[in-house]
Scaffold this active site. Sequence first.
Site, short mmCIF file in Angstrom:
data_model
loop_
_atom_site.label_atom_id
_atom_site.label_comp_id
_atom_site.label_asym_id
_atom_site.label_seq_id
_atom_site.Cartn_x
_atom_site.Cartn_y
_atom_site.Cartn_z
N LYS A 263 0.83 -1.21 0.00
CA LYS A 263 0.00 0.00 0.00
C LYS A 263 0.87 1.26 0.00
O LYS A 263 1.58 1.52 0.96
CB LYS A 263 -0.92 0.04 1.23
N GLY B 141 6.24 4.59 8.93
CA GLY B 141 5.43 5.79 9.03
C GLY B 141 5.55 6.38 10.42
O GLY B 141 6.52 6.13 11.14
N THR C 197 5.07 7.28 14.34
CA THR C 197 5.01 6.46 15.56
C THR C 197 3.55 6.25 15.99
O THR C 197 3.16 5.15 16.36
CB THR C 197 5.84 7.12 16.67
N GLY D 164 2.01 3.66 13.92
CA GLY D 164 2.62 2.38 14.29
C GLY D 164 2.03 1.81 15.56
O GLY D 164 1.79 0.60 15.66
N GLU E 50 8.97 0.67 11.29
CA GLU E 50 10.03 1.69 11.18
C GLU E 50 9.35 3.03 11.38
O GLU E 50 8.58 3.47 10.53
CB GLU E 50 10.69 1.64 9.79
N CYS F 49 13.16 10.03 8.33
CA CYS F 49 13.22 9.49 9.69
C CYS F 49 14.63 9.61 10.23
O CYS F 49 14.84 9.76 11.43
CB CYS F 49 12.78 8.05 9.69
N GLU G 217 9.28 15.03 16.66
CA GLU G 217 9.70 14.92 15.27
C GLU G 217 8.92 15.95 14.46
O GLU G 217 7.69 15.83 14.32
CB GLU G 217 9.42 13.51 14.74
P1 NAP Z 1 1.85 7.91 8.27
O1 NAP Z 1 0.87 9.00 8.25
O2 NAP Z 1 1.96 7.05 9.47
O3 NAP Z 1 1.52 7.04 6.97
C1 NAP Z 1 2.34 5.98 6.56
C2 NAP Z 1 1.51 4.99 5.77
O4 NAP Z 1 0.52 4.41 6.64
C3 NAP Z 1 0.73 5.61 4.62
O5 NAP Z 1 0.66 4.69 3.55
C4 NAP Z 1 -0.64 5.82 5.24
O6 NAP Z 1 -1.68 5.90 4.29
C5 NAP Z 1 -0.76 4.58 6.09
N1 NAP Z 1 -1.73 4.67 7.17
C6 NAP Z 1 -2.24 5.77 7.76
N2 NAP Z 1 -3.12 5.42 8.73
C7 NAP Z 1 -3.16 4.07 8.75
C8 NAP Z 1 -3.87 3.11 9.52
N3 NAP Z 1 -4.74 3.48 10.46
N4 NAP Z 1 -3.66 1.80 9.29
C9 NAP Z 1 -2.78 1.40 8.35
N5 NAP Z 1 -2.09 2.26 7.56
C10 NAP Z 1 -2.27 3.59 7.77
O7 NAP Z 1 3.33 8.45 8.00
P2 NAP Z 1 3.80 9.46 6.87
O8 NAP Z 1 3.39 10.81 7.29
O9 NAP Z 1 3.38 8.95 5.53
O10 NAP Z 1 5.37 9.29 6.95
C11 NAP Z 1 6.17 10.05 7.78
C12 NAP Z 1 6.62 9.23 8.98
O11 NAP Z 1 7.34 8.07 8.54
C13 NAP Z 1 7.58 9.97 9.87
O12 NAP Z 1 7.21 9.81 11.22
C14 NAP Z 1 8.93 9.29 9.60
O13 NAP Z 1 9.84 9.37 10.66
C15 NAP Z 1 8.51 7.90 9.32
N6 NAP Z 1 9.54 7.19 8.57
C16 NAP Z 1 10.29 6.25 9.23
C17 NAP Z 1 11.31 5.57 8.56
C18 NAP Z 1 12.14 4.55 9.29
O14 NAP Z 1 12.75 3.72 8.62
N7 NAP Z 1 12.17 4.54 10.61
C19 NAP Z 1 11.56 5.83 7.21
C20 NAP Z 1 10.78 6.79 6.56
C21 NAP Z 1 9.77 7.45 7.26
P3 NAP Z 1 -2.18 7.33 3.73
O15 NAP Z 1 -1.04 7.90 3.00
O16 NAP Z 1 -3.32 6.98 2.88
O17 NAP Z 1 -2.55 8.15 4.95
#
Ligand code: NAP
Length: 507
Positions: free
Chosen positions: A190, A243, A245, A248, A265, A299, A402
């Site tokens: 996804k 995504g 925290t 997650g 992650e 991240c 963050e």
């Molecule tokens: P996000 O809002 O958590 O979204 C990540 C993914 O999860 C998207 O595909 C999102 O879909 C989906 N999602 C949202 N709500 C969900 C739910 N209830 N159930 C299942 N999936 C769901 O994060 P983001 O804003 O895209 O990304 C930024 C974050 O990623 C930051 O916190 C960053 O630190 C972290 N990150 C971590 C790493 C690592 O390796 N540690 C690497 C890169 C990024 P939609 O797009 O449709 O909302």
Amino acid sequence: MAIDATGVQNSATGRDVPLYKMIIDGREVDAASGETLDVYNPATGKLLGRAPKGGAVDVEAAVRSSRAAFDSGSWSRMSAMQRSATIYKMADIIEARREELALLETRNAGKTLADARGDVDYTVETFRYFAGATPRILGDTIPVRPDFLTYTLQEPVGVCGLIVPWNYPLLMAAWKVAPALAAGCTAVLKPASYTPLSVFELGKIALEAGVPEGVLNVVSGPGSTVGEALVNHPLVDKIAFTGETYTGQHILASAARQIKKVTLELGGKNANIVFEDADLDAAVRVGISAIYANNGQACGARARILVQASVYDRFVEDFTRRSSGLRVGDPLDPETQIGAMISQGQVERAEEYVGLGTAEGGRVLFGGRRPVLDKAELAAGHFYSPTAIEMPDHSSKVMQDEIFGPVVAVGTFKDEDEAVRLTNGTRYGLLATVWTNDLRRAHRLARRIKAGGVWFNTEVNFFTEAPFGGYGQSGLGRELGPHGLDQYAQTKVVGINLGEAGNPFNV
Ligand code: NAP
């Protein structure tokens, strides 16, 4: 669909834009509902196209397809060498399409073309690494009693739900798809709703390379429906998520009901720690790219700089002077170093934190505003200037949260103990960078810092061959390297009695 350098045709009304398709069971399809999501170029605000707005019905079809593909053994029981060759082929196709994919990523994610090319190169490397690892998924023979042969089998976990964010759309997908395929799993992938385009291409590339139908399905749509349906589906054995925290935490709680395997992650508030004995020049140069690359939307961004008090003024002066030359603007312009942020929401988030920082006693060293750009077509884009805030209070929100934008919080420490205490003083623990020339101190800090990675005197913060992941609320499990592959396998022990069976009950 081929994407050319001038971009897709775009009408003012938003009609005539491409309609992208997701991939279910080897076919490019629309959402069952027929609904779509608008996909924009964050640098211009223009509509790039429409993606299927999948829902639970589409997840059901994709999961059943992945389940059938797994259970048929078309992939999991293929010879390891053949599976490896197919994954190598994916790498070759991605490499051959480097420019096109980089351009697509730039236009959809707002990152500079140089960054996007780097992402594609790392994607190729990821597929090659895991292709090479495929025939090396080994079990052990375990010496127990002489009348027993006992060994382990590494078996694929099964059907995986792979959920990726928008900051590195293609690369984060590669970090999951490549080890999942190598281990013999099947998957439903996804993409983030902002950035599905390169992920659709990845799904098509898998088919072109010969990955059997149903082994890799791609379903776009909101996290609240598609993501939830994947996480809760009883036929999905594992969730790998990158995504926020908060998301997650929610996924982990949901997956607990079925004891699904989960790797996470998540976020970070990584420290860049500069000791007085360090090469300050290098620490400044790398300190700049370590926060402002990808607009701080990483991240691994080193979003806190902790400088030993004795060299603080020199460091800050040089950091400020050199940062003033950073070029923010059109991500397609080769001169640009910092492109667009993903959305207006992210720009506002950066802005809010800068306001909060000053309210919390911080001082803006530079930036703290939206840049004035000279190209009219960027007027509706999402840009924020590289910003640094001096924050005396290490417990402030700007130091702790963050921000995920081009905003770095800068503070001081007096000695090694304080540096460790401040570095470890957040809820995260993804990685840290340390600048010191004292070898003994480096080894001490490598042990004392609570993070999944500690890097010394370098801009590097991951290698494809080495594990990547977080302590604390930065995640669960590891990606990349052999540890990353392990997350898609499960261990079975087999015991074969070579002698007579016992009779414990004397019956
Ligand atoms: P996000 O809002 O958590 O979204 C990540 C993914 O999860 C998207 O595909 C999102 O879909 C989906 N999602 C949202 N709500 C969900 C739910 N209830 N159930 C299942 N999936 C769901 O994060 P983001 O804003 O895209 O990304 C930024 C974050 O990623 C930051 O916190 C960053 O630190 C972290 N990150 C971590 C790493 C690592 O390796 N540690 C690497 C890169 C990024 P939609 O797009 O449709 O909302």
